[in-house]
Design a protein around this motif. Sequence first.
Motif, mmCIF file in Angstrom:
data_model
loop_
_atom_site.group_PDB
_atom_site.id
_atom_site.type_symbol
_atom_site.label_atom_id
_atom_site.label_comp_id
_atom_site.label_asym_id
_atom_site.label_seq_id
_atom_site.Cartn_x
_atom_site.Cartn_y
_atom_site.Cartn_z
ATOM 1 N N MET A 1 -2.383 -36.352 -75.183
ATOM 2 C CA MET A 1 -3.011 -35.296 -75.972
ATOM 3 C C MET A 1 -4.490 -35.569 -76.187
ATOM 4 S SD MET A 1 -2.711 -32.444 -77.462
ATOM 5 C CE MET A 1 -3.539 -31.444 -78.720
ATOM 6 N N ILE A 2 -4.830 -36.829 -76.434
ATOM 7 C CA ILE A 2 -6.224 -37.144 -76.716
ATOM 8 C C ILE A 2 -7.092 -36.937 -75.476
ATOM 9 C CG2 ILE A 2 -6.158 -39.621 -76.179
ATOM 10 C CD1 ILE A 2 -7.826 -40.079 -78.675
ATOM 11 N N ASP A 3 -6.533 -37.234 -74.284
ATOM 12 C CA ASP A 3 -7.282 -36.986 -73.048
ATOM 13 C C ASP A 3 -7.480 -35.483 -72.834
ATOM 14 O OD1 ASP A 3 -7.577 -39.645 -72.419
ATOM 15 O OD2 ASP A 3 -5.744 -39.737 -71.231
ATOM 16 N N GLN A 4 -6.410 -34.712 -73.078
ATOM 17 C CA GLN A 4 -6.507 -33.265 -72.899
ATOM 18 C C GLN A 4 -7.482 -32.672 -73.912
ATOM 19 O OE1 GLN A 4 -5.127 -31.260 -70.488
ATOM 20 N NE2 GLN A 4 -6.483 -29.743 -71.422
ATOM 21 N N TYR A 5 -7.419 -33.157 -75.146
ATOM 22 C CA TYR A 5 -8.308 -32.634 -76.173
ATOM 23 C C TYR A 5 -9.767 -32.941 -75.840
ATOM 24 C CZ TYR A 5 -10.081 -31.435 -80.789
ATOM 25 O OH TYR A 5 -10.778 -30.850 -81.808
ATOM 26 N N LEU A 6 -9.988 -34.117 -75.291
ATOM 27 C CA LEU A 6 -11.348 -34.460 -74.892
ATOM 28 C C LEU A 6 -11.843 -33.542 -73.777
ATOM 29 C CD1 LEU A 6 -11.531 -38.357 -74.981
ATOM 30 C CD2 LEU A 6 -13.111 -36.774 -76.049
ATOM 31 N N ARG A 7 -10.970 -33.244 -72.815
ATOM 32 C CA ARG A 7 -11.361 -32.325 -71.741
ATOM 33 C C ARG A 7 -11.687 -30.945 -72.308
ATOM 34 N NH1 ARG A 7 -7.367 -35.324 -68.868
ATOM 35 N NH2 ARG A 7 -5.710 -33.875 -69.489
ATOM 36 N N ASN A 8 -10.881 -30.500 -73.276
ATOM 37 C CA ASN A 8 -11.145 -29.199 -73.898
ATOM 38 C C ASN A 8 -12.474 -29.204 -74.641
ATOM 39 O OD1 ASN A 8 -8.667 -28.357 -72.954
ATOM 40 N ND2 ASN A 8 -7.605 -28.626 -74.908
ATOM 41 N N LEU A 9 -12.737 -30.305 -75.341
ATOM 42 C CA LEU A 9 -14.000 -30.400 -76.081
ATOM 43 C C LEU A 9 -15.199 -30.399 -75.136
ATOM 44 C CD1 LEU A 9 -13.360 -32.960 -78.972
ATOM 45 C CD2 LEU A 9 -13.580 -30.486 -79.116
ATOM 46 N N GLU A 10 -15.062 -31.116 -74.028
ATOM 47 C CA GLU A 10 -16.153 -31.158 -73.054
ATOM 48 C C GLU A 10 -16.420 -29.757 -72.497
ATOM 49 O OE1 GLU A 10 -18.128 -33.480 -72.386
ATOM 50 O OE2 GLU A 10 -17.164 -35.362 -72.985
ATOM 51 N N SER A 11 -15.333 -29.015 -72.237
ATOM 52 C CA SER A 11 -15.485 -27.647 -71.750
ATOM 53 C C SER A 11 -16.140 -26.767 -72.810
ATOM 54 C CB SER A 11 -14.112 -27.078 -71.373
ATOM 55 O OG SER A 11 -14.225 -25.717 -70.982
ATOM 56 N N ASP A 12 -15.677 -26.917 -74.081
ATOM 57 C CA ASP A 12 -16.277 -26.142 -75.177
ATOM 58 C C ASP A 12 -17.746 -26.507 -75.361
ATOM 59 O OD1 ASP A 12 -13.917 -24.848 -75.689
ATOM 60 O OD2 ASP A 12 -13.282 -26.228 -77.271
ATOM 61 N N LEU A 13 -18.046 -27.790 -75.209
ATOM 62 C CA LEU A 13 -19.425 -28.227 -75.401
ATOM 63 C C LEU A 13 -20.357 -27.575 -74.383
ATOM 64 C CD1 LEU A 13 -21.513 -29.986 -76.791
ATOM 65 C CD2 LEU A 13 -20.872 -31.865 -75.263
ATOM 66 N N GLY A 14 -19.898 -27.481 -73.138
ATOM 67 C CA GLY A 14 -20.722 -26.838 -72.119
ATOM 68 C C GLY A 14 -21.020 -25.383 -72.473
ATOM 69 N N LYS A 15 -19.975 -24.678 -72.967
ATOM 70 C CA LYS A 15 -20.170 -23.275 -73.344
ATOM 71 C C LYS A 15 -21.069 -23.149 -74.566
ATOM 72 C CE LYS A 15 -15.512 -22.179 -71.688
ATOM 73 N NZ LYS A 15 -14.145 -21.773 -72.086
ATOM 74 N N VAL A 16 -20.806 -23.994 -75.557
ATOM 75 C CA VAL A 16 -21.601 -23.931 -76.786
ATOM 76 C C VAL A 16 -23.058 -24.294 -76.510
ATOM 77 C CG1 VAL A 16 -21.939 -24.998 -79.053
ATOM 78 C CG2 VAL A 16 -19.649 -24.337 -78.312
ATOM 79 N N LYS A 17 -23.253 -25.283 -75.645
ATOM 80 C CA LYS A 17 -24.622 -25.693 -75.328
ATOM 81 C C LYS A 17 -25.409 -24.532 -74.714
ATOM 82 C CE LYS A 17 -25.005 -29.791 -73.646
ATOM 83 N NZ LYS A 17 -25.671 -30.505 -74.777
ATOM 84 N N ALA A 18 -24.765 -23.837 -73.759
ATOM 85 C CA ALA A 18 -25.436 -22.703 -73.108
ATOM 86 C C ALA A 18 -25.712 -21.579 -74.099
ATOM 87 C CB ALA A 18 -24.575 -22.192 -71.953
ATOM 88 N N GLU A 19 -24.704 -21.266 -74.932
ATOM 89 C CA GLU A 19 -24.893 -20.194 -75.906
ATOM 90 C C GLU A 19 -25.921 -20.579 -76.966
ATOM 91 O OE1 GLU A 19 -23.863 -17.241 -75.816
ATOM 92 O OE2 GLU A 19 -22.337 -17.310 -74.245
ATOM 93 N N THR A 20 -25.902 -21.833 -77.359
ATOM 94 C CA THR A 20 -26.859 -22.302 -78.358
ATOM 95 C C THR A 20 -28.289 -22.178 -77.835
ATOM 96 O OG1 THR A 20 -25.260 -23.867 -79.282
ATOM 97 C CG2 THR A 20 -27.570 -24.261 -79.788
ATOM 98 N N ALA A 21 -28.476 -22.567 -76.595
ATOM 99 C CA ALA A 21 -29.813 -22.441 -75.989
ATOM 100 C C ALA A 21 -30.248 -20.990 -75.959
ATOM 101 C CB ALA A 21 -29.792 -23.020 -74.577
ATOM 102 N N SER A 22 -29.302 -20.074 -75.635
ATOM 103 C CA SER A 22 -29.632 -18.654 -75.580
ATOM 104 C C SER A 22 -29.992 -18.112 -76.960
ATOM 105 C CB SER A 22 -28.446 -17.871 -75.002
ATOM 106 O OG SER A 22 -28.701 -16.488 -75.023
ATOM 107 N N VAL A 23 -29.184 -18.489 -77.973
ATOM 108 C CA VAL A 23 -29.445 -18.009 -79.335
ATOM 109 C C VAL A 23 -30.755 -18.585 -79.873
ATOM 110 C CG1 VAL A 23 -28.597 -18.092 -81.715
ATOM 111 C CG2 VAL A 23 -27.010 -17.621 -79.837
ATOM 112 N N MET A 24 -31.004 -19.848 -79.586
ATOM 113 C CA MET A 24 -32.264 -20.440 -80.034
ATOM 114 C C MET A 24 -33.458 -19.778 -79.357
ATOM 115 S SD MET A 24 -31.195 -24.499 -80.181
ATOM 116 C CE MET A 24 -32.819 -25.019 -80.717
ATOM 117 N N ALA A 25 -33.284 -19.403 -78.094
ATOM 118 C CA ALA A 25 -34.356 -18.697 -77.392
ATOM 119 C C ALA A 25 -34.598 -17.328 -78.025
ATOM 120 C CB ALA A 25 -33.999 -18.539 -75.918
ATOM 121 N N ASP A 26 -33.488 -16.658 -78.416
ATOM 122 C CA ASP A 26 -33.628 -15.360 -79.089
ATOM 123 C C ASP A 26 -34.384 -15.513 -80.409
ATOM 124 O OD1 ASP A 26 -32.261 -14.131 -77.054
ATOM 125 O OD2 ASP A 26 -30.325 -14.095 -78.105
ATOM 126 N N ALA A 27 -34.051 -16.590 -81.136
ATOM 127 C CA ALA A 27 -34.715 -16.818 -82.414
ATOM 128 C C ALA A 27 -36.200 -17.108 -82.214
ATOM 129 C CB ALA A 27 -34.042 -17.982 -83.148
#
Length: 227
Positions: A28-54
């Motif tokens: 479970m911990i390995d799977q959760y880490l993979r999910n977090l890494e995937s979420d981090l990639g999405k959040v990083k991209a969206e965060t950069a976009s939102v910060m650019a908008d700001a």
Amino acid sequence: MGIIQRFADIMSANINALLDRAEDPAKMIDQYLRNLESDLGKVKAETASVMADATRAKRELDECSAEVAKMQSYAEKAIVAGNEADAKQFLMKKNQLVQKQAALQQASDIAQANAVKMRQMHDKLVNDISSLNARRDTIKAKVAAAKAQEKINQIGSSVSGAADSLSAFDRMEAKAEKMLDQANAMAELNNSSSADPVEDLAAKYDAAPDSDVDAELAALKAKMGLQ
């Protein structure tokens, strides 16, 4: 801002609760880490976009504010020059820009708030991943120890079962010995009861008389006047 809602659960993610529900925490911990890494990639991209908008919203607001100040300055210069008509034109333009400035201010405030939220989610994900990576080996070691203990418990149960079998064998052996003792006793009784009593009595009288005893018996009768 759908991205804010889509990743809102990340802000309240509870790793321990997820691990508690897992049948195999190591997997479970390995799977959760993979999910977090995937979420981090999405959040990083969206965060950069939102910060650019700001950043863009703030820049547009600053540019508008600069135009407002410029129109105010031109109006003052026109007044000094005695050109009220020109001053009026500058003030009209300024008023238009002030209205635009208010709308840009509102948009900038929203963009800045969204950028803060996205940055918080981004930073939380980074911290969660770092924390979980640091705890992964410890958690896996505990899981391995738990599995080893389960095997020991299973072996202990088997040994206990073997001891019960030995105890049952001892009881059977004791029962067999008792049966043998009873059979021997019965044989002894059978042997002792097979002799004929009459034959035993006849054997008594068949024995040769003891002359010494007979003489003593005769003397005793004479003394007692029984002859």
